[in-house]
Design a protein around this motif. Structure first.
Motif, PDB file in Angstrom:
ATOM      1  N   CYS A   1      63.589   4.805   7.531  1.00 43.13           N
ATOM      2  CA  CYS A   1      63.788   5.472   9.323  1.00 43.13           C
ATOM      3  C   CYS A   1      63.229   6.997   8.677  1.00 43.13           C
ATOM      4  CB  CYS A   1      65.449   5.581   9.381  1.00 43.13           C
ATOM      5  SG  CYS A   1      65.576   6.481  10.953  1.00 43.13           S
ATOM      6  N   ILE A   2      62.154   7.426   9.192  1.00 40.42           N
ATOM      7  CA  ILE A   2      61.599   8.478   9.195  1.00 40.42           C
ATOM      8  C   ILE A   2      61.601   9.573   9.424  1.00 40.42           C
ATOM      9  CG2 ILE A   2      59.397   9.338   8.827  1.00 40.42           C
ATOM     10  CD1 ILE A   2      58.213   6.280   7.610  1.00 40.42           C
ATOM     11  N   ASP A   3      61.825  10.601   8.782  1.00 36.94           N
ATOM     12  CA  ASP A   3      62.210  11.992  10.193  1.00 36.94           C
ATOM     13  C   ASP A   3      61.446  12.626  11.077  1.00 36.94           C
ATOM     14  OD1 ASP A   3      64.157  14.196  11.268  1.00 36.94           O
ATOM     15  OD2 ASP A   3      63.889  15.196   9.442  1.00 36.94           O
ATOM     16  N   LEU A   4      61.717  12.322  12.688  1.00 37.28           N
ATOM     17  CA  LEU A   4      60.179  13.483  13.033  1.00 37.28           C
ATOM     18  C   LEU A   4      60.511  14.532  13.547  1.00 37.28           C
ATOM     19  CD1 LEU A   4      58.087  10.675  14.230  1.00 37.28           C
ATOM     20  CD2 LEU A   4      57.617  11.266  12.091  1.00 37.28           C
ATOM     21  N   ASP A   5      62.402  15.073  13.376  1.00 37.64           N
ATOM     22  CA  ASP A   5      62.053  16.428  13.771  1.00 37.64           C
ATOM     23  C   ASP A   5      61.938  17.297  14.484  1.00 37.64           C
ATOM     24  OD1 ASP A   5      65.176  17.235  15.062  1.00 37.64           O
ATOM     25  OD2 ASP A   5      64.599  19.144  13.960  1.00 37.64           O
ATOM     26  N   PHE A   6      60.399  16.911  14.187  1.00 37.11           N
ATOM     27  CA  PHE A   6      58.885  18.003  14.588  1.00 37.11           C
ATOM     28  C   PHE A   6      58.734  18.187  15.907  1.00 37.11           C
ATOM     29  CE2 PHE A   6      56.634  15.139  12.944  1.00 37.11           C
ATOM     30  CZ  PHE A   6      56.061  14.784  14.039  1.00 37.11           C
ATOM     31  N   MET A   7      59.103  16.427  16.236  1.00 36.74           N
ATOM     32  CA  MET A   7      58.852  16.643  17.813  1.00 36.74           C
ATOM     33  C   MET A   7      60.220  17.148  18.390  1.00 36.74           C
ATOM     34  SD  MET A   7      57.024  13.085  17.035  1.00 36.74           S
ATOM     35  CE  MET A   7      56.939  11.817  18.933  1.00 36.74           C
ATOM     36  N   ASN A   8      61.101  17.341  17.811  1.00 41.74           N
ATOM     37  CA  ASN A   8      61.693  18.162  18.753  1.00 41.74           C
ATOM     38  C   ASN A   8      62.417  19.323  18.465  1.00 41.74           C
ATOM     39  OD1 ASN A   8      64.781  17.704  20.508  1.00 41.74           O
ATOM     40  ND2 ASN A   8      65.989  18.476  18.502  1.00 41.74           N
ATOM     41  N   GLN A   9      62.032  19.867  18.211  1.00 41.05           N
ATOM     42  CA  GLN A   9      61.442  21.482  17.863  1.00 41.05           C
ATOM     43  C   GLN A   9      60.498  21.900  18.297  1.00 41.05           C
ATOM     44  OE1 GLN A   9      60.801  21.900  13.972  1.00 41.05           O
ATOM     45  NE2 GLN A   9      61.275  24.816  14.261  1.00 41.05           N
ATOM     46  N   TYR A  10      59.185  20.830  18.692  1.00 42.85           N
ATOM     47  CA  TYR A  10      58.232  21.703  18.926  1.00 42.85           C
ATOM     48  C   TYR A  10      57.215  20.492  20.558  1.00 42.85           C
ATOM     49  CZ  TYR A  10      57.917  24.182  15.356  1.00 42.85           C
ATOM     50  OH  TYR A  10      57.825  24.413  13.332  1.00 42.85           O
ATOM     51  N   PHE A  11      57.613  19.694  20.703  1.00 37.81           N
ATOM     52  CA  PHE A  11      57.450  19.040  21.721  1.00 37.81           C
ATOM     53  C   PHE A  11      58.110  19.022  23.491  1.00 37.81           C
ATOM     54  CE2 PHE A  11      55.430  15.322  19.777  1.00 37.81           C
ATOM     55  CZ  PHE A  11      54.089  16.091  18.889  1.00 37.81           C
ATOM     56  N   LYS A  12      57.269  19.351  24.249  1.00 36.22           N
ATOM     57  CA  LYS A  12      58.576  19.136  25.765  1.00 36.22           C
ATOM     58  C   LYS A  12      58.890  17.705  26.535  1.00 36.22           C
ATOM     59  CE  LYS A  12      57.801  21.550  30.089  1.00 36.22           C
ATOM     60  NZ  LYS A  12      57.105  22.302  31.128  1.00 36.22           N
ATOM     61  N   SER A  13      60.195  17.146  26.076  1.00 37.59           N
ATOM     62  CA  SER A  13      59.885  16.255  26.688  1.00 37.59           C
ATOM     63  C   SER A  13      61.570  15.893  27.689  1.00 37.59           C
ATOM     64  CB  SER A  13      60.257  14.868  26.204  1.00 37.59           C
ATOM     65  OG  SER A  13      60.893  13.883  27.015  1.00 37.59           O
ATOM     66  N   ASP A  14      62.244  15.446  28.532  1.00 37.23           N
ATOM     67  CA  ASP A  14      63.877  15.863  29.119  1.00 37.23           C
ATOM     68  C   ASP A  14      64.231  14.343  27.933  1.00 37.23           C
ATOM     69  OD1 ASP A  14      63.539  17.637  30.162  1.00 37.23           O
ATOM     70  OD2 ASP A  14      63.629  16.402  32.668  1.00 37.23           O
ATOM     71  N   LEU A  15      63.503  13.675  27.737  1.00 39.96           N
ATOM     72  CA  LEU A  15      63.960  12.819  26.107  1.00 39.96           C
ATOM     73  C   LEU A  15      65.273  13.494  25.019  1.00 39.96           C
ATOM     74  CD1 LEU A  15      64.703   9.631  26.390  1.00 39.96           C
ATOM     75  CD2 LEU A  15      62.047   9.391  25.368  1.00 39.96           C
ATOM     76  N   LEU A  16      64.347  14.641  25.235  1.00 43.88           N
ATOM     77  CA  LEU A  16      64.583  14.784  23.421  1.00 43.88           C
ATOM     78  C   LEU A  16      66.185  16.064  23.558  1.00 43.88           C
ATOM     79  CD1 LEU A  16      61.227  16.154  22.619  1.00 43.88           C
ATOM     80  CD2 LEU A  16      61.905  14.117  21.326  1.00 43.88           C
ATOM     81  N   LYS A  17      66.623  16.577  23.164  1.00 42.80           N
ATOM     82  CA  LYS A  17      67.331  16.721  22.706  1.00 42.80           C
ATOM     83  C   LYS A  17      67.218  18.519  22.846  1.00 42.80           C
ATOM     84  CE  LYS A  17      70.193  14.466  18.393  1.00 42.80           C
ATOM     85  NZ  LYS A  17      70.147  14.962  17.756  1.00 42.80           N
TER      86      LYS A  17
END
Length: 221
Positions: A63-79
């Motif tokens: 399992c690889i952590d890609l939390d930068f996507m939640n931090q910087y990307f725009k999507s309603d799928l993200l927290k």
């Protein structure tokens, strides 16, 4: 007859990637999985189900952590995004759940992992129902990233997308043939303990089981 190749399955724990894992185990001599924690609302539930399947099948998971996507990307799928839409699984309703270039990022990292582990093949479970919503699930994207990964890895890693041109219903039918434990799969974008039964992915899941004539073991709210 299994191919004498080693495969890495991009594995979320959802229905499609779980069937893809069973498919890979029927086609390749050695199979591992890689999952990504990118901050989606359903990541925790998906990965918990993924680990149960891996344990059942005796398959290694990274399992690889890609939390930068939640931090910087725009999507309603993200927290960090808005509410998950309810209703049909189509472009008009689900466009807000697009995570920009998600598959491109994940496949690039998975390719590096496959090369590092001397694995031959990358398997992913995108299907035709994704095409109108997610640009990085379409055949044109898969063809492009397949060529890029093949040319960009020392061991010429091959990308295999066995479900790219078939439906979710077809995947459920195949999963039944392969003996998939559908109860260990998770689809709900809202990320609750039970499937909500109302979001687009839940609706797609319900319809796929009905159309396939396969018993749905899912507990919905």
């Amino acid at each position: 007859m299994k191919q004498n190749k080693k495969a890495l399955v991009v594995f979320s724990g959802g229905l499609d990637s779980t069937v893809a894992l069973y498919w890979a185990m029927n086609n390749y001599e050695l199979v591992e999985t890689v999952s990504f924690n990118y901050g989606s609302k359903h990541n925790e539930q998906e990965h918990a189900h993924a680990l149960k399947t891996c344990k059942k099948l005796g398959v290694k998971n990274t399992c690889i952590d890609l939390d930068f996507m939640n931090q910087y990307f725009k999507s309603d799928l993200l927290k960090s995004g808005g509410e998950i839409p309810e209703g049909a699984y189509n472009a008009d309703n689900m466009s807000s759940t697009v995570v920009p270039f998600r598959n491109g990022i994940m496949l690039s990292i998975a390719a590096g992992l496959a090369e590092s582990k001397s694995l031959d093949v990358l398997v992913l479970g995108n299907h035709s129902g994704d095409h109108t919503i997610y640009p990085d699930c379409r055949p044109e994207f898969i063809a492009g990233i397949t060529e890029a990964i093949f040319q960009g890895t020392c061991n010429n890693v091959e990308v295999v997308s066995p479900f790219c041109n078939i439906t979710k219903t077809d995947i459920v039918k195949l999963g039944k043939e392969l003996g998939v434990d559908f109860a260990l799969t998770y689809s709900c974008y809202k990320g609750g303990e039970l499937h909500c039964g109302k979001c687009g992915t839940c609706q797609e899941r319900i319809e796929a089981f009905q159309e396939a004539g396969v018993k749905d073991p899912t507990n919905y709210i």
